[in-house]
Design an enzyme around this catalytic site. Structure first.
Site, PDB file in Angstrom:
ATOM      1  N   THR A 172       0.842  -1.192   0.000  1.00 22.77           N
ATOM      2  CA  THR A 172       0.000   0.000   0.000  1.00 22.77           C
ATOM      3  C   THR A 172       0.877   1.242   0.000  1.00 22.77           C
ATOM      4  OG1 THR A 172      -1.825  -1.101   1.147  1.00 22.77           O
ATOM      5  CG2 THR A 172      -1.780   1.296   1.240  1.00 22.77           C
ATOM      6  N   PHE A 174       1.176   5.393   0.546  1.00 22.38           N
ATOM      7  CA  PHE A 174       0.604   6.495   1.307  1.00 22.38           C
ATOM      8  C   PHE A 174       1.242   7.805   0.860  1.00 22.38           C
ATOM      9  CE2 PHE A 174       0.259   2.718   3.855  1.00 22.38           C
ATOM     10  CZ  PHE A 174      -0.947   2.815   4.517  1.00 22.38           C
TER      11      PHE A 174
END
Length: 279
Positions: A172, A174
């Site tokens: 992921t 960010f």
């Protein structure tokens, strides 16, 4: 004075993990929504905001790219978290005791092989860390959660199985938001520039707008479109390029882009993370 970084999710979420890994000297501040995490920075309750924007398996996080341009904040950094999924249960539980597993549907979908192999029922939950918290409160060895090891540490759960995800590269990304931009830095891995734009209503405007990046050798790593204001004819584009606005090649490309747009806004200039270039 300790600085604060806000994030969306419960303590023990992967966003919390991103804060701990990237900003270990900051105090993490959990927020219920992306909007409240951004608002905490805007109001001065937090110095930075850690906002999840995309996952290598499931794509972009819905609505975040439409939130960023109106946030009044600036992107100052990026972070990547390798999403390792773990089976958590109350202390003393054996894997054979577990009958049902709860977590967000995204994580459940990433562990189908393990769940099928162990004949485990599933329960879709609102948040992975919240699933771990609720399993701890239930104190029932037949109930387990899929979450990070950090969640297990926070809620006092045992890790019955580690890294049970089907895909070996689930990551992921960010973006780190701040109230003020910082255009003075130069990263060891290069720089990234993020911006939004809307093209003018002329034939082949997008094609022509993109031409400046190709002719000036500027690599565009992301281009995504989304509607604004609920109108099908008002399409805004979110883009990321390699380079700094002070680079001559970027200046020329952005000048050409500006000619074919009726709206162009810089969202952030930040060092490329080292993990960006890793497989």
């Amino acid at each position: 004075m300790t600085k604060i970084i806000s994030y969306q999710g419960e303590p023990g979420s992967y966003s919390h993990q991103a804060c701990r890994e990237s900003y270990p000297n900051y105090e993490p501040l959990p927020c219920a929504t992306f909007e409240s995490a951004v608002e905490a920075v805007r109001r001065g309750e937090a110095d930075l905001g850690m906002i999840g924007v995309e996952n290598s398996t499931y794509g972009r996080v819905a609505d975040v790219h439409s939130l960023l341009p109106t946030s009044g904040l600036h992107i100052v950094d990026e972070a990547f978290v390798r999403v390792h999924i773990n089976l958590l249960a109350v202390p003393g539980t054996k894997l054979s005791d577990v009958k049902r597993v709860r977590s967000m549907s995204i994580l459940l979908g990433q562990c189908r092989g393990f769940l099928r192999e162990h004949n485990l029922n599933t329960l879709n939950w609102s948040d992975n860390a919240a699933a771990a918290r609720d399993v701890a409160a239930l104190a029932d060895p037949t109930e387990a959660a899929l979450a990070s090891e950090l969640a297990g540490e926070i809620y006092g759960l045992d890790v019955l199985a580690r890294k049970i995800e089907d895909e070996g590269n689930n990551t992921t990304r960010f973006l780190v938001m701040a109230r003020e931009p910082n255009l003075t830095r130069r990263g060891k891995e290069g720089m990234m520039t993020s911006f939004v734009f809307r093209v003018r209503n002329i034939p082949a405007a997008l094609y022509k707008a993109m031409g400046g990046f190709a002719t000036n050798g500027v690599n565009m790593t992301k281009l995504e479109s989304y509607m604004v204001g609920g109108h099908f004819t008002a399409t805004q584009f979110y883009a990321e390029i390699e380079g700094h606005p002070d680079d001559r090649s970027v200046q020329l490309a952005m000048e050409e882009l500006d000619y074919f747009t009726d709206h162009l806004a810089l969202l952030g200039v930040y060092p490329a993370a080292s993990r960006r270039h890793k497989p």
